[in-house]
Design a protein around this motif. Structure first.
Motif, PDB file in Angstrom:
ATOM      1  N   ALA A  91      -3.963 -17.884  -4.009  1.00  0.00           N
ATOM      2  CA  ALA A  91      -4.641 -17.287  -3.797  1.00  0.00           C
ATOM      3  C   ALA A  91      -5.303 -16.185  -4.985  1.00  0.00           C
ATOM      4  CB  ALA A  91      -5.029 -16.689  -2.497  1.00  0.00           C
ATOM      5  N   VAL A  92      -6.541 -15.801  -5.143  1.00  0.00           N
ATOM      6  CA  VAL A  92      -6.251 -14.841  -5.916  1.00  0.00           C
ATOM      7  C   VAL A  92      -5.936 -13.560  -5.289  1.00  0.00           C
ATOM      8  CG1 VAL A  92      -8.241 -13.128  -7.404  1.00  0.00           C
ATOM      9  CG2 VAL A  92      -8.152 -16.141  -7.515  1.00  0.00           C
ATOM     10  N   TYR A  93      -4.979 -13.431  -5.740  1.00  0.00           N
ATOM     11  CA  TYR A  93      -4.723 -11.469  -5.856  1.00  0.00           C
ATOM     12  C   TYR A  93      -5.236 -10.439  -5.921  1.00  0.00           C
ATOM     13  CZ  TYR A  93      -1.082 -13.957  -2.457  1.00  0.00           C
ATOM     14  OH  TYR A  93      -0.800 -15.103  -1.926  1.00  0.00           O
ATOM     15  N   TYR A  94      -5.857  -9.399  -5.518  1.00  0.00           N
ATOM     16  CA  TYR A  94      -6.320  -8.549  -5.337  1.00  0.00           C
ATOM     17  C   TYR A  94      -5.739  -7.215  -4.907  1.00  0.00           C
ATOM     18  CZ  TYR A  94     -10.394 -11.311  -6.173  1.00  0.00           C
ATOM     19  OH  TYR A  94     -11.233 -12.273  -6.894  1.00  0.00           O
ATOM     20  N   CYS A  95      -6.095  -6.002  -6.003  1.00  0.00           N
ATOM     21  CA  CYS A  95      -5.327  -4.692  -5.306  1.00  0.00           C
ATOM     22  C   CYS A  95      -6.395  -3.974  -5.190  1.00  0.00           C
ATOM     23  CB  CYS A  95      -4.062  -3.736  -5.867  1.00  0.00           C
ATOM     24  SG  CYS A  95      -4.642  -4.239  -7.943  1.00  0.00           S
ATOM     25  N   ALA A  96      -6.483  -3.056  -4.411  1.00  0.00           N
ATOM     26  CA  ALA A  96      -7.422  -1.770  -4.243  1.00  0.00           C
ATOM     27  C   ALA A  96      -6.857  -0.551  -3.843  1.00  0.00           C
ATOM     28  CB  ALA A  96      -8.367  -2.325  -3.013  1.00  0.00           C
ATOM     29  N   ALA A  97      -7.516   0.725  -4.067  1.00  0.00           N
ATOM     30  CA  ALA A  97      -6.745   2.038  -4.274  1.00  0.00           C
ATOM     31  C   ALA A  97      -8.116   3.182  -3.292  1.00  0.00           C
ATOM     32  CB  ALA A  97      -6.759   2.480  -5.468  1.00  0.00           C
ATOM     33  N   GLY A  98      -7.201   3.975  -2.411  1.00  0.00           N
ATOM     34  CA  GLY A  98      -8.733   4.577  -1.708  1.00  0.00           C
ATOM     35  C   GLY A  98      -7.648   6.127  -1.491  1.00  0.00           C
ATOM     36  N   ARG A  99      -8.159   7.211  -2.008  1.00  0.00           N
ATOM     37  CA  ARG A  99      -7.437   8.176  -1.839  1.00  0.00           C
ATOM     38  C   ARG A  99      -7.193   8.756  -0.491  1.00  0.00           C
ATOM     39  NH1 ARG A  99      -8.805  13.436  -5.711  1.00  0.00           N
ATOM     40  NH2 ARG A  99      -6.091  14.403  -6.438  1.00  0.00           N
ATOM     41  N   TYR A 100      -5.330   9.547  -0.604  1.00  0.00           N
ATOM     42  CA  TYR A 100      -5.633  10.036   1.010  1.00  0.00           C
ATOM     43  C   TYR A 100      -5.928   9.179   2.024  1.00  0.00           C
ATOM     44  CZ  TYR A 100      -5.116  14.605  -1.854  1.00  0.00           C
ATOM     45  OH  TYR A 100      -4.842  15.590  -3.053  1.00  0.00           O
ATOM     46  N   LEU A 101      -5.289   7.709   2.154  1.00  0.00           N
ATOM     47  CA  LEU A 101      -5.849   7.347   3.197  1.00  0.00           C
ATOM     48  C   LEU A 101      -4.122   6.351   4.051  1.00  0.00           C
ATOM     49  CD1 LEU A 101      -7.741   3.831   1.463  1.00  0.00           C
ATOM     50  CD2 LEU A 101      -8.779   5.459   2.828  1.00  0.00           C
ATOM     51  N   ASP A 102      -4.501   7.314   5.174  1.00  0.00           N
ATOM     52  CA  ASP A 102      -3.829   7.046   6.026  1.00  0.00           C
ATOM     53  C   ASP A 102      -2.884   6.049   6.570  1.00  0.00           C
ATOM     54  OD1 ASP A 102      -4.079  10.510   7.190  1.00  0.00           O
ATOM     55  OD2 ASP A 102      -2.343  10.248   6.018  1.00  0.00           O
ATOM     56  N   SER A 103      -4.382   5.290   6.980  1.00  0.00           N
ATOM     57  CA  SER A 103      -4.040   3.945   8.030  1.00  0.00           C
ATOM     58  C   SER A 103      -3.555   2.842   6.554  1.00  0.00           C
ATOM     59  CB  SER A 103      -6.131   3.557   8.530  1.00  0.00           C
ATOM     60  OG  SER A 103      -5.181   1.651   8.649  1.00  0.00           O
ATOM     61  N   THR A 104      -2.960   1.464   7.271  1.00  0.00           N
ATOM     62  CA  THR A 104      -1.957   0.506   6.629  1.00  0.00           C
ATOM     63  C   THR A 104      -2.600  -0.857   6.912  1.00  0.00           C
ATOM     64  OG1 THR A 104      -0.277   1.171   7.310  1.00  0.00           O
ATOM     65  CG2 THR A 104       0.027   1.779   5.113  1.00  0.00           C
ATOM     66  N   THR A 105      -4.139  -1.109   7.750  1.00  0.00           N
ATOM     67  CA  THR A 105      -3.727  -1.490   8.981  1.00  0.00           C
ATOM     68  C   THR A 105      -5.006  -2.886   8.122  1.00  0.00           C
ATOM     69  OG1 THR A 105      -6.347  -1.521   9.709  1.00  0.00           O
ATOM     70  CG2 THR A 105      -3.724  -0.519  10.748  1.00  0.00           C
ATOM     71  N   GLY A 106      -5.474  -1.978   6.773  1.00  0.00           N
ATOM     72  CA  GLY A 106      -6.224  -3.699   6.371  1.00  0.00           C
ATOM     73  C   GLY A 106      -7.641  -3.591   6.368  1.00  0.00           C
ATOM     74  N   ARG A 107      -8.226  -1.824   7.457  1.00  0.00           N
ATOM     75  CA  ARG A 107      -9.316  -2.139   7.462  1.00  0.00           C
ATOM     76  C   ARG A 107      -9.696  -0.867   7.648  1.00  0.00           C
ATOM     77  NH1 ARG A 107      -7.188  -4.316  12.851  1.00  0.00           N
ATOM     78  NH2 ARG A 107      -6.582  -2.191  13.501  1.00  0.00           N
ATOM     79  N   GLU A 108      -8.678  -0.210   6.994  1.00  0.00           N
ATOM     80  CA  GLU A 108      -9.316   0.711   5.330  1.00  0.00           C
ATOM     81  C   GLU A 108     -10.076   0.693   4.374  1.00  0.00           C
ATOM     82  OE1 GLU A 108      -6.337   0.066   6.175  1.00  0.00           O
ATOM     83  OE2 GLU A 108      -5.143  -0.243   4.354  1.00  0.00           O
ATOM     84  N   THR A 109     -11.438   2.035   4.518  1.00  0.00           N
ATOM     85  CA  THR A 109     -12.118   1.737   3.285  1.00  0.00           C
ATOM     86  C   THR A 109     -11.574   1.992   2.009  1.00  0.00           C
ATOM     87  OG1 THR A 109     -14.545   1.714   4.803  1.00  0.00           O
ATOM     88  CG2 THR A 109     -14.228   2.371   2.870  1.00  0.00           C
ATOM     89  N   TYR A 110     -11.564   1.377   0.958  1.00  0.00           N
ATOM     90  CA  TYR A 110     -11.074   1.404   0.163  1.00  0.00           C
ATOM     91  C   TYR A 110     -12.093   1.572  -0.825  1.00  0.00           C
ATOM     92  CZ  TYR A 110      -6.227  -0.318   1.335  1.00  0.00           C
ATOM     93  OH  TYR A 110      -4.799   0.176   1.801  1.00  0.00           O
ATOM     94  N   ASP A 111     -11.904   2.331  -1.910  1.00  0.00           N
ATOM     95  CA  ASP A 111     -13.406   2.795  -3.095  1.00  0.00           C
ATOM     96  C   ASP A 111     -12.790   2.000  -4.406  1.00  0.00           C
ATOM     97  OD1 ASP A 111     -11.892   6.268  -1.773  1.00  0.00           O
ATOM     98  OD2 ASP A 111     -14.165   4.336  -1.220  1.00  0.00           O
ATOM     99  N   TYR A 112     -11.519   1.126  -4.554  1.00  0.00           N
ATOM    100  CA  TYR A 112     -11.651   1.355  -6.260  1.00  0.00           C
ATOM    101  C   TYR A 112     -10.840  -0.152  -5.707  1.00  0.00           C
ATOM    102  CZ  TYR A 112     -12.489   5.898  -7.374  1.00  0.00           C
ATOM    103  OH  TYR A 112     -12.787   7.221  -7.603  1.00  0.00           O
ATOM    104  N   TRP A 113     -11.206  -1.160  -6.702  1.00  0.00           N
ATOM    105  CA  TRP A 113     -10.887  -2.647  -6.793  1.00  0.00           C
ATOM    106  C   TRP A 113     -10.211  -3.094  -7.924  1.00  0.00           C
ATOM    107  CZ3 TRP A 113      -9.629  -5.860  -2.193  1.00  0.00           C
ATOM    108  CH2 TRP A 113     -10.052  -5.038  -1.320  1.00  0.00           C
ATOM    109  N   GLY A 114      -9.076  -3.823  -8.163  1.00  0.00           N
ATOM    110  CA  GLY A 114      -9.148  -4.252  -9.184  1.00  0.00           C
ATOM    111  C   GLY A 114      -9.727  -5.883  -9.595  1.00  0.00           C
ATOM    112  N   GLN A 115      -9.552  -6.436 -10.878  1.00  0.00           N
ATOM    113  CA  GLN A 115      -9.990  -7.788 -10.706  1.00  0.00           C
ATOM    114  C   GLN A 115      -9.764  -9.447 -10.476  1.00  0.00           C
ATOM    115  OE1 GLN A 115      -7.959  -6.670 -13.083  1.00  0.00           O
ATOM    116  NE2 GLN A 115      -6.903  -8.326 -13.474  1.00  0.00           N
ATOM    117  N   GLY A 116      -8.041  -8.561  -9.965  1.00  0.00           N
ATOM    118  CA  GLY A 116      -7.617  -9.888  -9.030  1.00  0.00           C
ATOM    119  C   GLY A 116      -6.779 -10.510 -10.458  1.00  0.00           C
TER     120      GLY A 116
END
Length: 123
Positions: A91-116
């Motif tokens: 697969a293409v693996y992407y990373c994402a980042a979001g400030r002060y996120l507590d959840s780690t379920t994958g349902r949280e909203t990330y503001d920034y995404w890498g290119q994969g």
């Protein structure tokens, strides 16, 4: 904030890879949560793992045990260690980042995404 995912490549089944997600344009990487997602050909993007800004981690149920997420705030980088790779991990693996996120379920909203970064596992 810019994210650069790297570390993908061609690996044989049973092998390991360590993916990196380097952040730039951020002053306090420690205040960001990072998530890893992947998208296989013809499939929807799916959650793999996340680490919140406290350092707490979460994984997709199907990946527990083979995937390990970590971070090094000193170099603004998060990592995803993937062991015992299977062809279905291709697969293409992407990373994402979001400030002060507590959840780690994958349902949280990330503001920034890498290119994969592409991971290809041969049988």
């Amino acid at each position: 904030v810019q994210l650069q995912a790297s570390g993908g490549g061609l690996v044989q089944a049973g092998g390991s890879l360590r993916l990196s997600c380097s952040a730039s344009g951020v002053r306090t990487f420690s205040s960001y949560a990072t998530g890893w997602f992947r998208q296989a050909p013809g499939k929807k993007r799916e959650f793999v793992a996340a680490i919140n800004w406290h350092g707490g981690t979460g994984y997709a149920d199907s990946e527990s045990g083979r995937f390990t997420i970590s971070r090094d705030n000193a170099v603004n980088t998060a990592y995803l260690q993937v062991d015992s790779l299977k062809p279905e991990d291709t697969a293409v693996y992407y990373c994402a980042a979001g400030r002060y996120l507590d959840s780690t379920t994958g349902r949280e909203t990330y503001d920034y995404w890498g290119q994969g970064t592409l991971v290809t596992v041969s049988s």
